[in-house]
Design a protein around this motif. Structure first.
Motif, short mmCIF file in Angstrom:
data_model
loop_
_atom_site.label_atom_id
_atom_site.label_comp_id
_atom_site.label_asym_id
_atom_site.label_seq_id
_atom_site.Cartn_x
_atom_site.Cartn_y
_atom_site.Cartn_z
N ALA A 196 0.83 -1.21 0.00
CA ALA A 196 0.00 0.00 0.00
C ALA A 196 0.86 1.26 0.00
O ALA A 196 0.46 2.30 -0.54
N LEU A 197 2.04 1.18 0.60
CA LEU A 197 2.95 2.32 0.64
C LEU A 197 3.83 2.41 -0.60
O LEU A 197 4.65 3.33 -0.72
N GLY A 198 3.69 1.45 -1.51
CA GLY A 198 4.45 1.49 -2.75
C GLY A 198 5.86 0.97 -2.63
O GLY A 198 6.70 1.25 -3.49
N TYR A 199 6.16 0.21 -1.58
CA TYR A 199 7.51 -0.36 -1.43
C TYR A 199 7.73 -1.45 -2.49
O TYR A 199 6.83 -2.25 -2.74
N PRO A 200 8.92 -1.53 -3.05
CA PRO A 200 9.22 -2.64 -3.95
C PRO A 200 9.64 -3.90 -3.21
O PRO A 200 9.69 -4.98 -3.79
N ALA A 201 9.97 -3.77 -1.91
CA ALA A 201 10.45 -4.90 -1.13
C ALA A 201 10.23 -4.60 0.35
O ALA A 201 9.96 -3.47 0.74
N ARG A 242 12.89 -12.42 15.84
CA ARG A 242 13.83 -12.65 16.92
C ARG A 242 14.32 -14.09 16.94
O ARG A 242 13.55 -15.02 17.15
N ASP A 243 15.60 -14.26 16.67
CA ASP A 243 16.26 -15.57 16.80
C ASP A 243 15.57 -16.68 16.00
O ASP A 243 15.51 -17.82 16.45
N GLY A 244 15.06 -16.35 14.83
CA GLY A 244 14.43 -17.38 14.04
C GLY A 244 13.98 -16.90 12.67
O GLY A 244 13.92 -15.71 12.40
N LEU A 245 13.65 -17.87 11.82
CA LEU A 245 13.17 -17.60 10.46
C LEU A 245 11.76 -18.14 10.27
O LEU A 245 11.35 -18.48 9.16
N TYR A 246 11.01 -18.16 11.37
CA TYR A 246 9.73 -18.85 11.37
C TYR A 246 8.71 -18.24 10.41
O TYR A 246 7.86 -18.95 9.87
N GLY A 247 8.73 -16.95 10.22
CA GLY A 247 7.76 -16.30 9.35
C GLY A 247 8.17 -16.23 7.90
O GLY A 247 7.39 -15.74 7.06
N ALA A 248 9.37 -16.70 7.57
CA ALA A 248 9.90 -16.54 6.22
C ALA A 248 9.03 -17.19 5.13
O ALA A 248 8.79 -16.57 4.09
N PRO A 249 8.53 -18.43 5.31
CA PRO A 249 7.71 -19.02 4.24
C PRO A 249 6.46 -18.21 3.93
O PRO A 249 6.14 -17.97 2.77
N ARG A 250 5.74 -17.76 4.98
CA ARG A 250 4.53 -16.97 4.75
C ARG A 250 4.86 -15.61 4.16
O ARG A 250 4.11 -15.06 3.34
N LEU A 251 6.00 -15.04 4.56
CA LEU A 251 6.43 -13.77 3.98
C LEU A 251 6.66 -13.91 2.48
O LEU A 251 6.20 -13.08 1.69
N HIS A 252 7.36 -14.95 2.07
CA HIS A 252 7.65 -15.15 0.65
C HIS A 252 6.37 -15.37 -0.14
O HIS A 252 6.23 -14.84 -1.25
N MET A 253 5.46 -16.16 0.40
CA MET A 253 4.21 -16.43 -0.32
C MET A 253 3.40 -15.15 -0.49
O MET A 253 2.88 -14.86 -1.58
N ALA A 254 3.29 -14.36 0.59
CA ALA A 254 2.52 -13.12 0.51
C ALA A 254 3.18 -12.12 -0.42
O ALA A 254 2.50 -11.43 -1.20
N ALA A 255 4.50 -12.02 -0.36
CA ALA A 255 5.22 -11.06 -1.20
C ALA A 255 5.10 -11.42 -2.68
O ALA A 255 4.96 -10.55 -3.54
N ARG A 256 5.14 -12.73 -2.98
CA ARG A 256 4.99 -13.16 -4.37
C ARG A 256 3.63 -12.76 -4.93
O ARG A 256 3.52 -12.27 -6.06
N LYS A 257 2.59 -12.93 -4.13
CA LYS A 257 1.24 -12.57 -4.57
C LYS A 257 1.11 -11.06 -4.77
O LYS A 257 0.38 -10.60 -5.65
N ALA A 258 1.82 -10.28 -3.91
CA ALA A 258 1.70 -8.82 -3.96
C ALA A 258 2.69 -8.19 -4.94
O ALA A 258 2.63 -6.98 -5.17
N GLY A 259 3.59 -8.99 -5.51
CA GLY A 259 4.57 -8.45 -6.44
C GLY A 259 5.72 -7.73 -5.77
O GLY A 259 6.37 -6.87 -6.39
N LEU A 260 5.99 -8.06 -4.50
CA LEU A 260 7.11 -7.45 -3.77
C LEU A 260 8.25 -8.45 -3.63
O LEU A 260 8.05 -9.68 -3.70
N LYS A 261 9.44 -7.93 -3.42
CA LYS A 261 10.57 -8.79 -3.11
C LYS A 261 10.64 -8.99 -1.61
O LYS A 261 10.60 -8.03 -0.84
N ALA A 262 10.72 -10.23 -1.17
CA ALA A 262 10.80 -10.55 0.26
C ALA A 262 12.26 -10.75 0.66
O ALA A 262 12.98 -11.53 0.05
N LEU A 263 12.68 -10.04 1.67
CA LEU A 263 14.02 -10.18 2.24
C LEU A 263 13.87 -10.71 3.66
O LEU A 263 12.98 -10.29 4.40
N VAL A 264 14.73 -11.64 4.05
CA VAL A 264 14.62 -12.24 5.37
C VAL A 264 15.93 -12.11 6.14
O VAL A 264 16.99 -11.84 5.57
#
Length: 236
Positions: free
Chosen positions: A29-34, A40-62
């Motif tokens: 909504a803010l027009g970010y490309p990524a 904290r001390d984990g990568l637990y949200g990374a899969p959902r971040l990548h899936m959501a970012a792919r649908k929204a056309g954003l680059k996901a960085l973890v």
């Protein structure tokens, strides 16, 4: 264009309030490309971040906020200092190294427990395991140095571990007491050690209306309530 490189999701164990999907939606909504999410001390949200970012056309960085244990001087009566070092994954090698570091940390403490005796990494643990990782040295380094390294010595140590091409001095502005003086100290250190500056927001929730939920989670984390939490609650 500004890109948020230091957000945290609800997978940060009561230390953030929004799902990865909500953060991606707000970034779009803010027009970010990524957007980068460092839990904290984990990568637990990374899969959902990548899936959501792919649908929204954003680059996901973890990445992750790694809990670092800095020892006091030998024979010091004071316990080790615990602070957080945000790191971003810049390559597949970096992802592998971050997974190894998190595994090493988790193996050193009982489940859900972070103490000076375990659940944290030392700076020595990082040696040889930082390829493909980019570190953000923010206000925590001003208080995390202890007598062993000193403030400048701690930044110098991080330069040695990550290299100047993979280390940034992180600046944030939340209208907190002493924040501007700390930022000036960080700018001075960055200049002295020839480390570039990076502005982030340290995002803990996606939108202003999520603030009450974050306050409640903060109270749960500190085992208190909103009326007694005081300055444990986020300032801004």
């Amino acid at each position: 264009m500004f890109v948020e490189l230091h957000a945290a999701s609800a997978f940060s164990f009561l230390d953030a309030a929004s799902t990865p999907e909500a953060l991606v939606e707000r970034a779009a909504a803010l027009g970010y490309p990524a957007i980068a999410v460092l839990d904290r001390d984990g990568l637990y949200g990374a899969p959902r971040l990548h899936m959501a970012a792919r649908k929204a056309g954003l680059k996901a960085l973890v990445g992750a906020e790694l809990t670092i244990r800095t020892q006091q001087q030998r024979y010091s009566p004071h316990p080790p200092s615990l602070w957080r070092l945000p790191v971003l994954v810049a390559s597949r090698d970096g992802y592998r190294n971050l997974c190894r570091l998190i595994t090493r940390m988790k193996a050193g403490a009982p489940k859900g427990e972070i103490t000076a005796a375990g659940g944290a990494l030392s700076l020595e643990d990082l040696d040889g395991t930082t390829g493909g990782l980019v570190a953000l040295a923010g206000r925590a380094v001003l208080g995390g140095g202890t007598a062993r390294h000193g403030v400048g010595g701690l930044l110098d140590r991080l330069v040695g571990v990550f290299g100047r091409d993979r280390l940034y001095v992180e600046l944030q502005r939340h209208l907190q007491r002493d924040e501007e003086s700390d930022n000036q100290a960080l700018i001075t250190l960055a200049s002295a050690y020839h480390v570039p500056l990076l502005a982030t927001n340290g995002v803990r929730f996606a939108a202003p209306e999520d603030r009450p939920l974050f306050d409640v989670l903060t109270c749960i984390r500190h085992k208190t309530d909103v009326h007694r939490a005081g300055q444990r609650l986020a300032h801004n």
